[in-house]
Design an enzyme around this catalytic site. Structure first.
Site, PDB file in Angstrom:
ATOM      1  N   LEU A   9     -25.020  10.853-107.546  1.00 47.19           N
ATOM      2  CA  LEU A   9     -26.133  10.528-108.432  1.00 47.19           C
ATOM      3  C   LEU A   9     -26.917  11.806-108.713  1.00 47.19           C
ATOM      4  O   LEU A   9     -27.638  12.301-107.854  1.00 47.19           O
ATOM      5  CB  LEU A   9     -27.041   9.475-107.787  1.00 47.19           C
ATOM      6  CG  LEU A   9     -26.357   8.212-107.257  1.00 47.19           C
ATOM      7  CD1 LEU A   9     -27.393   7.262-106.657  1.00 47.19           C
ATOM      8  CD2 LEU A   9     -25.567   7.524-108.360  1.00 47.19           C
ATOM      9  N   LEU A  11     -26.617  15.448-111.511  1.00 42.70           N
ATOM     10  CA  LEU A  11     -25.847  16.673-111.696  1.00 42.70           C
ATOM     11  C   LEU A  11     -26.775  17.821-112.095  1.00 42.70           C
ATOM     12  O   LEU A  11     -26.440  18.650-112.937  1.00 42.70           O
ATOM     13  CB  LEU A  11     -24.773  16.463-112.767  1.00 42.70           C
ATOM     14  CG  LEU A  11     -23.533  15.676-112.303  1.00 42.70           C
ATOM     15  CD1 LEU A  11     -22.668  15.286-113.490  1.00 42.70           C
ATOM     16  CD2 LEU A  11     -22.729  16.502-111.303  1.00 42.70           C
ATOM     17  N   GLY A  16     -25.043  19.885-109.135  1.00 44.80           N
ATOM     18  CA  GLY A  16     -24.044  20.837-109.628  1.00 44.80           C
ATOM     19  C   GLY A  16     -23.531  21.735-108.519  1.00 44.80           C
ATOM     20  O   GLY A  16     -22.326  22.027-108.440  1.00 44.80           O
ATOM     21  N   ARG A  45     -28.082  11.755-116.416  1.00 43.98           N
ATOM     22  CA  ARG A  45     -28.596  11.586-117.771  1.00 43.98           C
ATOM     23  C   ARG A  45     -28.330  12.824-118.622  1.00 43.98           C
ATOM     24  O   ARG A  45     -28.162  12.747-119.830  1.00 43.98           O
ATOM     25  CB  ARG A  45     -30.092  11.266-117.722  1.00 43.98           C
ATOM     26  CG  ARG A  45     -30.388   9.816-117.432  1.00 43.98           C
ATOM     27  CD  ARG A  45     -31.852   9.508-117.547  1.00 43.98           C
ATOM     28  NE  ARG A  45     -32.552   9.723-116.293  1.00 43.98           N
ATOM     29  CZ  ARG A  45     -33.852   9.563-116.126  1.00 43.98           C
ATOM     30  NH1 ARG A  45     -34.599   9.208-117.132  1.00 43.98           N
ATOM     31  NH2 ARG A  45     -34.404   9.753-114.960  1.00 43.98           N
ATOM     32  N   GLY A 135     -33.603  23.335 -97.080  1.00 47.25           N
ATOM     33  CA  GLY A 135     -32.406  23.731 -97.809  1.00 47.25           C
ATOM     34  C   GLY A 135     -31.163  23.809 -96.943  1.00 47.25           C
ATOM     35  O   GLY A 135     -30.749  22.829 -96.332  1.00 47.25           O
ATOM     36  N   GLY A 188     -39.156  30.446-112.090  1.00 51.78           N
ATOM     37  CA  GLY A 188     -38.545  29.168-111.759  1.00 51.78           C
ATOM     38  C   GLY A 188     -38.739  28.740-110.317  1.00 51.78           C
ATOM     39  O   GLY A 188     -38.184  27.730-109.877  1.00 51.78           O
ATOM     40  N   GLU A 191     -42.937  24.776-110.266  1.00 55.16           N
ATOM     41  CA  GLU A 191     -42.883  23.886-111.423  1.00 55.16           C
ATOM     42  C   GLU A 191     -44.080  24.141-112.344  1.00 55.16           C
ATOM     43  O   GLU A 191     -45.041  24.819-111.964  1.00 55.16           O
ATOM     44  CB  GLU A 191     -42.919  22.428-110.956  1.00 55.16           C
ATOM     45  CG  GLU A 191     -41.777  22.034-110.034  1.00 55.16           C
ATOM     46  CD  GLU A 191     -40.439  21.975-110.743  1.00 55.16           C
ATOM     47  OE1 GLU A 191     -40.427  21.872-111.984  1.00 55.16           O
ATOM     48  OE2 GLU A 191     -39.400  22.051-110.046  1.00 55.16           O
ATOM     49  N   ASP A 202     -45.193  19.076-100.574  1.00 56.45           N
ATOM     50  CA  ASP A 202     -43.770  19.248-100.306  1.00 56.45           C
ATOM     51  C   ASP A 202     -43.538  19.575 -98.830  1.00 56.45           C
ATOM     52  O   ASP A 202     -42.656  18.991 -98.178  1.00 56.45           O
ATOM     53  CB  ASP A 202     -43.210  20.365-101.190  1.00 56.45           C
ATOM     54  CG  ASP A 202     -41.764  20.686-100.897  1.00 56.45           C
ATOM     55  OD1 ASP A 202     -40.890  19.914-101.322  1.00 56.45           O
ATOM     56  OD2 ASP A 202     -41.501  21.705-100.234  1.00 56.45           O
ATOM     57  N   LYS A 206     -41.601  17.379 -95.521  1.00 49.56           N
ATOM     58  CA  LYS A 206     -40.605  17.937 -94.601  1.00 49.56           C
ATOM     59  C   LYS A 206     -41.106  17.920 -93.163  1.00 49.56           C
ATOM     60  O   LYS A 206     -40.340  17.614 -92.234  1.00 49.56           O
ATOM     61  CB  LYS A 206     -40.270  19.365 -95.047  1.00 49.56           C
ATOM     62  CG  LYS A 206     -39.649  19.434 -96.435  1.00 49.56           C
ATOM     63  CD  LYS A 206     -39.596  20.862 -96.949  1.00 49.56           C
ATOM     64  CE  LYS A 206     -39.065  20.922 -98.375  1.00 49.56           C
ATOM     65  NZ  LYS A 206     -39.127  22.292 -98.941  1.00 49.56           N
TER      66      LYS A 206
END
Length: 438
Positions: A9, A11, A16, A45, A135, A188, A191, A202, A206
């Site tokens: 669910l 990509l 990816g 999507r 990660g 990048g 956000e 965030d 965690k």
């Protein structure tokens, strides 16, 4: 043996990356898992076929995520769409259908993990979530398995790369928070709405997961104290360096006689500590166990391939355990479900730490004595103090103090009284301090 069919669910970046890692290392992964792992059905999507290597190996790609979790050939569902909804509904439906789940969704686990794990236990399926924290760093596996012999005393982690990048740039180049944040967004790392990163949400997701794994308690995100880095100034970073400290945005959880500390905030730590030298977008988690002592886990906390590394590692674990008795699998939260404790999470005002204080005080006799008197009346002792020279034409001077450990409630009362003084200008900047010694 026949390859295990996986439903994917999402990509996007991590989805990816997962496709790429599975395709690139297919033979090695099969050797480790004992059989092949194939993505037979994916839902997205939108995705960029030019960016994803191995996309041609996916059996079917559509836009209906629920079609994936209903696919009878799919044995493991990998949820990489993020957020709360429809991720929660998809995960619960997959579990209801008897499918194992792997997810990188820290927000989903932190807020709904108790419900998800209960459902998984009832259906006898596994939920892997290594990629949800730090990660590619295998910190969840370390806590659940590698450190299983230990009474974990505390954890301190740099678990958000965006905040760490900003503080590193502020220290190395003397830049302001707003300036570095704009660059982080351009690169990048942050956000367009950076709230989750710079305000600590965030990291709180965690840390909630790490605390449950360390201390064997239910997930309690709503009780995590969270403070961001937006009020940390270039002056604070520079003054901390002069005093032999560095400022890091840490998630800290500690077991004490009064309960469990669960807090995210800017923290001064001695510059000689290894974790103080973790810079840029990298993550690190420091764990103190009673038998092993302090151990540090360092690596990439985000990104397509590092996070995919953790996702695929969970897939390998699930495939290895497909035929095992569910009661003999590693528990989701490290401790057996019926052995989770009801140890309370302490309110922040009851937590004890040392403090860095910075304020602007009128440059005249008696002011420092009055401030010291207020601190003393609250039982706060000063470890170090620096008074800067006033700039030309200024009547107030920067005053920096380091205190010994004190309960937060007492410090709050002291700061309120100091800010009420006519001789003090503006608000008092307060940053908590930790030695993080073993």
């Amino acid at each position: 043996m026949e390859p295990v069919k996986v439903g994917l669910l999402g990509l996007g970046t991590v989805g990816g990356g997962t496709v790429t890692v599975l395709a690139r290392n297919a033979a090695e992964i099969a050797r480790r898992a004992g059989r092949g792992i194939e993505i037979s059905h994916a839902a997205a999507r939108d995705y960029d076929p030019e960016r994803i290597q191995g996309l041609e190996a996916i059996g079917r790609i559509g836009s209906d995520a629920f079609a994936v979790v209903e696919d009878p050939d799919v044995r493991i569902v990998v949820e990489l769409i993020g957020g709360y909804s429809p991720a929660l509904e998809l995960v619960l439906k997959a579990i209801e259908n008897g499918k194992h789940v792997v997810t990188a969704n820290k927000a989903l686990i932190a807020r709904h993990g108790n419900e998800i794990f209960a459902a998984a236990r009832e259906r006898g399926v596994m939920v892997g979530f290594e990629a949800a924290v730090a990660g590619g760093i295998p910190i969840i596996k370390a806590l659940r398995e590698g450190l299983a012999a230990n009474h974990i005393e505390w954890i301190a982690g740099i678990i958000n790369g965006t905040g760490n990048f900003i503080l590193t740039e502020m220290r190395d180049k003397g830049r302001d928070f707003a300036d570095v944040l704009a660059e982080a967004q351009a690169l990048g790392y942050a956000e367009a709405d950076p709230t989750f990163d710079v305000e600590g949400i965030d990291a709180a997701h965690k840390l909630t997961i790490l605390s449950s794994l360390a201390f064997g308690v239910p997930l309690q995100f709503e009780r995590c104290f969270t403070e961001g880095i937006s009020k940390v100034g270039a002056l604070d970073v520079a003054y901390a360096a002069e005093l032999g400290y560095r400022i890091k945005h840490l998630g800290i959880t500690r077991r004490s006689e009064d309960g469990i500390e669960l807090r995210v905030h800017p923290t001064l730590i001695p510059e000689r500590r290894l974790i103080a030298n973790v810079d840029g977008v990298m993550n690190a988690v420091l764990v103190k166990g009673d038998a092993v002592g302090p151990t540090l886990y360092y690596g990439a906390g985000a990104g397509a391939l590092p996070t995919a590394s953790a996702v695929v590692a969970d897939l390998v674990d699930v495939v290895r355990a497909l035929t095992t008795d569910p009661n003999n699998r590693v528990p989701h939260l490290a401790f057996q479900p019926d052995e989770l404790a009801d140890t309370p999470v302490m309110p922040m005002e009851a937590v004890q730490t040392a403090y860095y204080l910075r304020l602007a005080a009128l440059d005249q006799p008696g002011v420092m004595a009055r401030i010291a008197s207020i601190l003393g009346e609250q039982g706060i002792s000063i470890e170090a103090i620096k008074q800067k020279e006033p700039e030309e034409g200024q009547t107030h001077v920067p005053l920096v103090m380091l205190t010994h450990r004190v309960i937060e409630r007492q410090m709050n009362e002291a700061i309120a009284r100091i800010e009420a003084l006519d001789s003090v200008q503006g608000e008092v900047t307060r940053i908590r301090m930790e030695t993080l010694s073993g």
